[in-house]
Design an enzyme around this catalytic site. Sequence first.
Site, PDB file in Angstrom:
ATOM      1  N   GLN A   1      40.910  47.382  29.894  1.00 58.55           N
ATOM      2  CA  GLN A   1      40.003  48.445  29.469  1.00 58.55           C
ATOM      3  C   GLN A   1      40.719  49.769  29.333  1.00 58.55           C
ATOM      4  O   GLN A   1      41.889  49.931  29.697  1.00 58.55           O
ATOM      5  CB  GLN A   1      38.872  48.580  30.496  1.00 58.55           C
ATOM      6  CG  GLN A   1      39.374  48.837  31.905  1.00 58.55           C
ATOM      7  CD  GLN A   1      38.278  48.730  32.957  1.00 58.55           C
ATOM      8  OE1 GLN A   1      37.944  49.719  33.614  1.00 58.55           O
ATOM      9  NE2 GLN A   1      37.722  47.517  33.115  1.00 58.55           N
TER      10      GLN A   1
ATOM     11  N   HIS B   1      39.588  54.275  29.302  1.00 54.93           N
ATOM     12  CA  HIS B   1      38.554  55.300  29.453  1.00 54.93           C
ATOM     13  C   HIS B   1      38.878  56.486  28.547  1.00 54.93           C
ATOM     14  O   HIS B   1      40.051  56.794  28.299  1.00 54.93           O
ATOM     15  CB  HIS B   1      38.464  55.778  30.900  1.00 54.93           C
ATOM     16  CG  HIS B   1      38.300  54.672  31.889  1.00 54.93           C
ATOM     17  ND1 HIS B   1      37.261  53.780  31.842  1.00 54.93           N
ATOM     18  CD2 HIS B   1      39.066  54.294  32.951  1.00 54.93           C
ATOM     19  CE1 HIS B   1      37.377  52.905  32.837  1.00 54.93           C
ATOM     20  NE2 HIS B   1      38.462  53.191  33.501  1.00 54.93           N
TER      21      HIS B   1
ATOM     22  N   GLU C   1      41.447  58.307  36.879  1.00 52.76           N
ATOM     23  CA  GLU C   1      41.214  57.629  38.151  1.00 52.76           C
ATOM     24  C   GLU C   1      42.509  57.406  38.920  1.00 52.76           C
ATOM     25  O   GLU C   1      43.600  57.316  38.341  1.00 52.76           O
ATOM     26  CB  GLU C   1      40.496  56.293  37.928  1.00 52.76           C
ATOM     27  CG  GLU C   1      41.264  55.294  37.101  1.00 52.76           C
ATOM     28  CD  GLU C   1      40.448  54.041  36.785  1.00 52.76           C
ATOM     29  OE1 GLU C   1      39.205  54.128  36.718  1.00 52.76           O
ATOM     30  OE2 GLU C   1      41.069  52.973  36.608  1.00 52.76           O
TER      31      GLU C   1
ATOM     32  N   HIS D   1      44.532  49.596  31.028  1.00 55.40           N
ATOM     33  CA  HIS D   1      44.803  49.080  32.370  1.00 55.40           C
ATOM     34  C   HIS D   1      43.913  47.880  32.680  1.00 55.40           C
ATOM     35  O   HIS D   1      42.864  47.682  32.064  1.00 55.40           O
ATOM     36  CB  HIS D   1      44.612  50.165  33.423  1.00 55.40           C
ATOM     37  CG  HIS D   1      43.237  50.768  33.448  1.00 55.40           C
ATOM     38  ND1 HIS D   1      42.778  51.642  32.500  1.00 55.40           N
ATOM     39  CD2 HIS D   1      42.201  50.605  34.320  1.00 55.40           C
ATOM     40  CE1 HIS D   1      41.539  52.009  32.776  1.00 55.40           C
ATOM     41  NE2 HIS D   1      41.151  51.378  33.865  1.00 55.40           N
TER      42      HIS D   1
ATOM     43  N   ARG E   1      35.917  48.075  26.983  1.00 47.29           N
ATOM     44  CA  ARG E   1      36.629  46.820  27.220  1.00 47.29           C
ATOM     45  C   ARG E   1      37.327  46.341  25.944  1.00 47.29           C
ATOM     46  O   ARG E   1      36.730  46.333  24.867  1.00 47.29           O
ATOM     47  CB  ARG E   1      35.663  45.735  27.711  1.00 47.29           C
ATOM     48  CG  ARG E   1      35.246  45.903  29.154  1.00 47.29           C
ATOM     49  CD  ARG E   1      34.448  44.691  29.644  1.00 47.29           C
ATOM     50  NE  ARG E   1      33.123  44.653  29.055  1.00 47.29           N
ATOM     51  CZ  ARG E   1      32.043  45.242  29.580  1.00 47.29           C
ATOM     52  NH1 ARG E   1      32.158  45.907  30.717  1.00 47.29           N
ATOM     53  NH2 ARG E   1      30.872  45.149  28.984  1.00 47.29           N
TER      54      ARG E   1
END
Length: 378
Positions: free
Chosen positions: A95, A97, A114, A171, A191
């Site tokens: 996926q 972001h 993250e 990642h 995804r």
Amino acid sequence: MEKVLFLDSPMKEKLYGSRRIQEKFGLGPMDKKIGEYWAISAHDNGLSKIKNGKYKREALKDVYLNHRELFANDPHDKFPLLVKFNEIQEPCSVQVHSDDVYARKHENDYGKAEFCLWLDVEEGTKIIRGHSAKTKEEFRKAIEEKAWDTLFVRKSVHTNEFVYTPAGTIHGIEGKLMMAEVQQSSDVTYRIYDYDRKDADGNMRKLHIDQAIEVTNIPHIESDVHPTVTMLEGNEVIEYVNEKYFSVTRYKIQNEIQINNPSYSLCLPLSGNGILHIDGKDYDIQYFPDPIHALEWLHEGKTPDLIISDIRMPLMRGDEFLHYLKCNELFKDIPVIMLSSEESTSERIRLLQEGAVDYILKPFNPMELKIRVKKIIE
């Protein structure tokens, strides 16, 4: 003013989850495959609620909006971060972001950077970190041809290693591990590949190829972060990242320590023992991951003033642990409090008859537990 807000937080069932979060931390129902524990969350998709003090039962989201003075007058319009434990027992989706600009425009949400600290990593586990494509056209072609082995870059990982993943970074995880995660408060994920996995209804989860191509860094850009290690009052302090959205610091506490933060802190205990301070008196707290380790400690000649045990634990159930203690001349007089996530009158009566001095339903109020402990040990 409340100095510490304790939280009751949601757990998320996932295809790749298990029961290790419940076992490790004594939380939640044992009949569900938990993949994510949103320990500190003000996101609408999983709200933490306050467990103590004047804001008890209020959502963290509302307390942040209405009492910004508790959060050093943080200027963000919404609570900015989300802190989790994640449990992975099979590959999770590959996926990416988006950043704030794209997420605000298309999803009405924050983007997501993250940080992940790897815990309990099984040997052979790898992460997917980046890709080999040099252009968007090459990236799309590899996806269409399902050239996953050549497109994705895989790296081995080990316990206590970490990774910082800015927006735009491809990642994923292949293997088994538990991790602690700090991220922007966003639940938007695009995804790319989901291992052709089907859910309980036989449906494949939706992929987001067009969005992923738009937001992915092409070519891949590796984040350049380096932890710093210092000593503070005899304790090791590791600052993993200090980035635009958050800083993450780990304190390996061996001695008493005073931590000064000009803003506010989100605290996530990982393991260890400590001291419970009640009415001017200190009590040593020993933590064990399962009853077997606790019994080994007891058989070394240690005699605690009190044992607090969960019903559902790895290697030995709590009722079996209680029965063993009460049938042993060395340990039978040690008071035992039993914790359970299920309201069961018959179980409560059975354990009290077996010798438990109290039976407390989870989630519980920490202040209530302190009062009960004080009455027992005094």
